[in-house]
Scaffold this motif. Structure first.
Motif, PDB file in Angstrom:
ATOM      1  N   GLY A 289       0.796  -1.228   0.000  1.00 16.08           N
ATOM      2  CA  GLY A 289       0.000   0.000   0.000  1.00 16.08           C
ATOM      3  C   GLY A 289       0.819   1.264   0.000  1.00 16.08           C
ATOM      4  O   GLY A 289       0.369   2.287   0.519  1.00 16.08           O
ATOM      5  N   GLY A 290       2.014   1.228  -0.595  1.00 16.37           N
ATOM      6  CA  GLY A 290       2.800   2.444  -0.764  1.00 16.37           C
ATOM      7  C   GLY A 290       2.398   3.181  -2.029  1.00 16.37           C
ATOM      8  O   GLY A 290       1.298   2.983  -2.566  1.00 16.37           O
ATOM      9  N   GLN A 291       3.306   4.028  -2.543  1.00 20.08           N
ATOM     10  CA  GLN A 291       2.972   4.847  -3.713  1.00 20.08           C
ATOM     11  C   GLN A 291       2.538   4.007  -4.909  1.00 20.08           C
ATOM     12  O   GLN A 291       1.524   4.295  -5.549  1.00 20.08           O
ATOM     13  CB  GLN A 291       4.178   5.708  -4.101  1.00 20.08           C
ATOM     14  N   ALA A 292       3.276   2.959  -5.227  1.00 19.27           N
ATOM     15  CA  ALA A 292       2.940   2.134  -6.381  1.00 19.27           C
ATOM     16  C   ALA A 292       1.612   1.417  -6.183  1.00 19.27           C
ATOM     17  O   ALA A 292       0.770   1.358  -7.090  1.00 19.27           O
ATOM     18  CB  ALA A 292       4.058   1.122  -6.640  1.00 19.27           C
ATOM     19  N   GLY A 293       1.404   0.845  -4.998  1.00 20.89           N
ATOM     20  CA  GLY A 293       0.164   0.145  -4.731  1.00 20.89           C
ATOM     21  C   GLY A 293      -1.048   1.054  -4.775  1.00 20.89           C
ATOM     22  O   GLY A 293      -2.113   0.672  -5.294  1.00 20.89           O
ATOM     23  N   LEU A 294      -0.917   2.277  -4.250  1.00 24.87           N
ATOM     24  CA  LEU A 294      -2.031   3.225  -4.282  1.00 24.87           C
ATOM     25  C   LEU A 294      -2.332   3.658  -5.706  1.00 24.87           C
ATOM     26  O   LEU A 294      -3.499   3.837  -6.083  1.00 24.87           O
ATOM     27  CB  LEU A 294      -1.719   4.443  -3.410  1.00 24.87           C
ATOM     28  N   SER A 295      -1.296   3.835  -6.516  1.00 26.08           N
ATOM     29  CA  SER A 295      -1.506   4.192  -7.915  1.00 26.08           C
ATOM     30  C   SER A 295      -2.274   3.091  -8.640  1.00 26.08           C
ATOM     31  O   SER A 295      -3.234   3.350  -9.370  1.00 26.08           O
ATOM     32  CB  SER A 295      -0.166   4.439  -8.615  1.00 26.08           C
ATOM     33  N   ALA A 296      -1.866   1.843  -8.427  1.00 25.35           N
ATOM     34  CA  ALA A 296      -2.569   0.725  -9.063  1.00 25.35           C
ATOM     35  C   ALA A 296      -4.021   0.675  -8.611  1.00 25.35           C
ATOM     36  O   ALA A 296      -4.935   0.455  -9.414  1.00 25.35           O
ATOM     37  CB  ALA A 296      -1.865  -0.588  -8.738  1.00 25.35           C
ATOM     38  N   ALA A 297      -4.249   0.882  -7.309  1.00 26.25           N
ATOM     39  CA  ALA A 297      -5.610   0.839  -6.776  1.00 26.25           C
ATOM     40  C   ALA A 297      -6.474   1.928  -7.402  1.00 26.25           C
ATOM     41  O   ALA A 297      -7.633   1.692  -7.766  1.00 26.25           O
ATOM     42  CB  ALA A 297      -5.573   0.988  -5.256  1.00 26.25           C
ATOM     43  N   TYR A 298      -5.916   3.128  -7.527  1.00 28.94           N
ATOM     44  CA  TYR A 298      -6.664   4.229  -8.151  1.00 28.94           C
ATOM     45  C   TYR A 298      -7.065   3.870  -9.572  1.00 28.94           C
ATOM     46  O   TYR A 298      -8.220   4.072  -9.976  1.00 28.94           O
ATOM     47  CB  TYR A 298      -5.802   5.493  -8.157  1.00 28.94           C
ATOM     48  N   HIS A 299      -6.136   3.343 -10.345  1.00 26.06           N
ATOM     49  CA  HIS A 299      -6.428   3.057 -11.754  1.00 26.06           C
ATOM     50  C   HIS A 299      -7.369   1.858 -11.907  1.00 26.06           C
ATOM     51  O   HIS A 299      -8.149   1.807 -12.870  1.00 26.06           O
ATOM     52  CB  HIS A 299      -5.130   2.861 -12.523  1.00 26.06           C
ATOM     53  N   LEU A 300      -7.335   0.922 -10.979  1.00 29.50           N
ATOM     54  CA  LEU A 300      -8.329  -0.151 -11.004  1.00 29.50           C
ATOM     55  C   LEU A 300      -9.716   0.419 -10.730  1.00 29.50           C
ATOM     56  O   LEU A 300     -10.697   0.062 -11.395  1.00 29.50           O
ATOM     57  CB  LEU A 300      -7.975  -1.232  -9.979  1.00 29.50           C
ATOM     58  N   ARG A 301      -9.812   1.313  -9.754  1.00 29.71           N
ATOM     59  CA  ARG A 301     -11.082   1.996  -9.479  1.00 29.71           C
ATOM     60  C   ARG A 301     -11.583   2.709 -10.738  1.00 29.71           C
ATOM     61  O   ARG A 301     -12.763   2.618 -11.107  1.00 29.71           O
ATOM     62  CB  ARG A 301     -10.873   3.027  -8.374  1.00 29.71           C
ATOM     63  N   HIS A 302     -10.671   3.421 -11.375  1.00 32.20           N
ATOM     64  CA  HIS A 302     -11.031   4.199 -12.559  1.00 32.20           C
ATOM     65  C   HIS A 302     -11.554   3.304 -13.682  1.00 32.20           C
ATOM     66  O   HIS A 302     -12.404   3.727 -14.477  1.00 32.20           O
ATOM     67  CB  HIS A 302      -9.807   4.986 -13.036  1.00 32.20           C
ATOM     68  N   ARG A 303     -11.072   2.068 -13.732  1.00 30.73           N
ATOM     69  CA  ARG A 303     -11.476   1.144 -14.798  1.00 30.73           C
ATOM     70  C   ARG A 303     -12.659   0.267 -14.400  1.00 30.73           C
ATOM     71  O   ARG A 303     -12.954  -0.712 -15.060  1.00 30.73           O
ATOM     72  CB  ARG A 303     -10.270   0.297 -15.221  1.00 30.73           C
ATOM     73  N   GLY A 304     -13.327   0.634 -13.323  1.00 26.74           N
ATOM     74  CA  GLY A 304     -14.577  -0.031 -12.992  1.00 26.74           C
ATOM     75  C   GLY A 304     -14.501  -1.137 -11.970  1.00 26.74           C
ATOM     76  O   GLY A 304     -15.521  -1.764 -11.669  1.00 26.74           O
ATOM     77  N   PHE A 305     -13.341  -1.423 -11.422  1.00 25.15           N
ATOM     78  CA  PHE A 305     -13.237  -2.441 -10.385  1.00 25.15           C
ATOM     79  C   PHE A 305     -13.773  -1.879  -9.060  1.00 25.15           C
ATOM     80  O   PHE A 305     -13.578  -0.702  -8.754  1.00 25.15           O
ATOM     81  CB  PHE A 305     -11.785  -2.883 -10.209  1.00 25.15           C
ATOM     82  N   VAL A 306     -14.406  -2.737  -8.286  1.00 24.32           N
ATOM     83  CA  VAL A 306     -14.977  -2.308  -7.007  1.00 24.32           C
ATOM     84  C   VAL A 306     -14.356  -3.121  -5.875  1.00 24.32           C
ATOM     85  O   VAL A 306     -13.634  -4.094  -6.107  1.00 24.32           O
ATOM     86  CB  VAL A 306     -16.515  -2.462  -7.006  1.00 24.32           C
ATOM     87  N   SER A 307     -14.693  -2.726  -4.664  1.00 22.30           N
ATOM     88  CA  SER A 307     -14.102  -3.348  -3.486  1.00 22.30           C
ATOM     89  C   SER A 307     -14.510  -4.811  -3.342  1.00 22.30           C
ATOM     90  O   SER A 307     -15.702  -5.141  -3.301  1.00 22.30           O
ATOM     91  CB  SER A 307     -14.518  -2.581  -2.228  1.00 22.30           C
ATOM     92  N   ALA A 308     -13.507  -5.679  -3.226  1.00 21.94           N
ATOM     93  CA  ALA A 308     -13.785  -7.094  -2.969  1.00 21.94           C
ATOM     94  C   ALA A 308     -14.241  -7.310  -1.533  1.00 21.94           C
ATOM     95  O   ALA A 308     -14.773  -8.365  -1.204  1.00 21.94           O
ATOM     96  CB  ALA A 308     -12.541  -7.930  -3.250  1.00 21.94           C
TER      97      ALA A 308
END
Length: 385
Positions: free
Chosen positions: A15-34
């Motif tokens: 959950g550092g910078q890289a992980g947060l960036s990936a999470a943001y872009h997954l959100r942006h592409r329609g993924f939701v919370s598991a």
């Protein structure tokens, strides 16, 4: 807690910078919370080993201020608030990360220590299984963003175990005052080594040791030229499956204010690496003896990837070949914050690239939707169940 694995389409580890960036872009592409919508078509979760937001920044030494860090690039979608440049980075950066997690409602579970990632079966298009100290997850893809902080490089020298003084690594350093009046050997030729050498030399007698003669840049570091050249070199090594070196091994050392200050006070005097450690000090390369109270190993870090060992990713050179962020031969796995994406700007780009590649892997494109900020003030970092 049930022993039955939980399911997420994508598991982000770290959950550092890289992980947060990936999470943001997954959100942006329609993924939701598991966590909140486990039965949705496209879900993701972030598993973070740290007890709180901030990645490795929450563990940095007290004297590392925002004025002296090597740049914290804005996370996607949310500009950093103005900060006091004299504030410790270990406070300012985690506060920014915590606000970011909350603003975008990212499904982060912590503290969760991932211990292994395995293939569920022999099907190359099948699932991966992520095992942690808080249960297991089955997933279609893993984005690994575990960084390096938990994997310090600790060289071994003859007689090291006989030393009666203190030995510590950069990750254990807190403040210069802890070394007041001591004789300190600072080992390492990187950016952190110079920072700590300059600080400690103000209160202690220091000796600086490196394996190779340090190379200082004869010009100011230019991101648009030297930066791009460096990234190209690292990308070439990663694509070829060669192990990557430290940042300084590619760039050389810049004449930063602390390097100039150390030089002006006469403490930037490099010694060749000692050949042995004795109970009361070190045996120099020329066979003379230097008494030492403390050895500070500012010898860097390597990517923390031991949990990926069951996948047998490393080649005969000891490296892991990548195509972009994707592991060659294992398209279900992405490494970000690794190799050319270790910088904060590189981590942002890698997070975006990994999210896009995961969508391609899954086939039918998920319509992008804005990863909008949430109005709620409630935290979205949830405890593990």
């Amino acid at each position: 807690m049930s022993d039955e694995p939980r399911r997420a389409t994508v598991v982000v580890i770290g959950g550092g910078q890289a992980g947060l960036s990936a999470a943001y872009h997954l959100r942006h592409r329609g993924f939701v919370s598991a966590v909140e919508q486990p039965d949705a078509e496209r879900t993701f979760v972030v598993l973070d080993a740290n007890p709180a937001p901030g990645g490795a920044w929450q563990h940095r030494w007290e004297s590392l201020r925002m004025a002296t860090v090597n740049g914290i690039f804005d996370l996607p979608g949310l500009t950093q608030p103005a900060v006091d440049t004299t504030e410790p980075s270990r406070a300012a950066v985690p506060r920014y990360f915590a606000g970011y997690e909350q603003a975008f409602g990212l499904p982060i579970l912590r503290p969760v220590q991932v211990v292994a990632v395995r293939r569920a079966d022999d099907d190359p298009d099948g699932d991966l299984v992520v095992t942690s100290d808080r249960g297991s997850w089955t997933t279609r893809a893993v984005i690994n963003a575990t960084g390096t902080w938990t994997n310090p490089v600790l060289p071994h020298y003859p007689g090291q175990e006989t030393f009666v003084g203190r030995q510590l690594h950069t990750r254990d350093y807190v403040r210069a005052e802890d070394f007041a009046g001591q004789r300190v050997a600072v080992v390492g030729g990187g950016i952190s080594a110079l920072q700590l050498l300059e600080e400690i030399s103000r209160v202690a007698t220091t000796r600086w040791y490196t394996r190779r003669e340090p190379v200082f840049l004869d010009r100011e570091f230019q991101p648009e030229t030297v930066g791009r050249e460096t990234i190209a070199k690292v990308m070439a090594d990663v694509a070829a499956g060669r192990p990557t070196g430290s940042v300084v091994s590619y760039t050389g050392l810049a004449w930063t204010p602390y390097a100039l200050a150390a030089k002006a006070r006469g403490v930037l005097e490099r010694r060749p690496m000692f050949k042995a450690i004795e109970p009361m000090g070190v045996r120099e390369a020329d066979n003379t003896f230097t008494p030492v109270d403390t050895i500070l190993w500012a010898t860097g870090f390597k990517a923390d990837l031991t949990h990926l060992d069951p996948l047998r990713l490393r080649n005969e050179l000891g490296g892991i070949a990548l195509t972009g962020t994707q592991v060659a031969g294992e398209p279900r796995l992405h490494l970000i914050g690794f190799g050319p994406s270790q910088s904060t700007v590189g981590a942002n780009r890698a997070g975006r690239e990994a999210a896009a590649a995961v969508v391609r892997l899954l086939g039918d494109q998920v319509p992008a939707r804005p990863a909008t900020r949430l109005i709620s003030s409630a935290t979205t970092t949830v405890p593990n169940r």
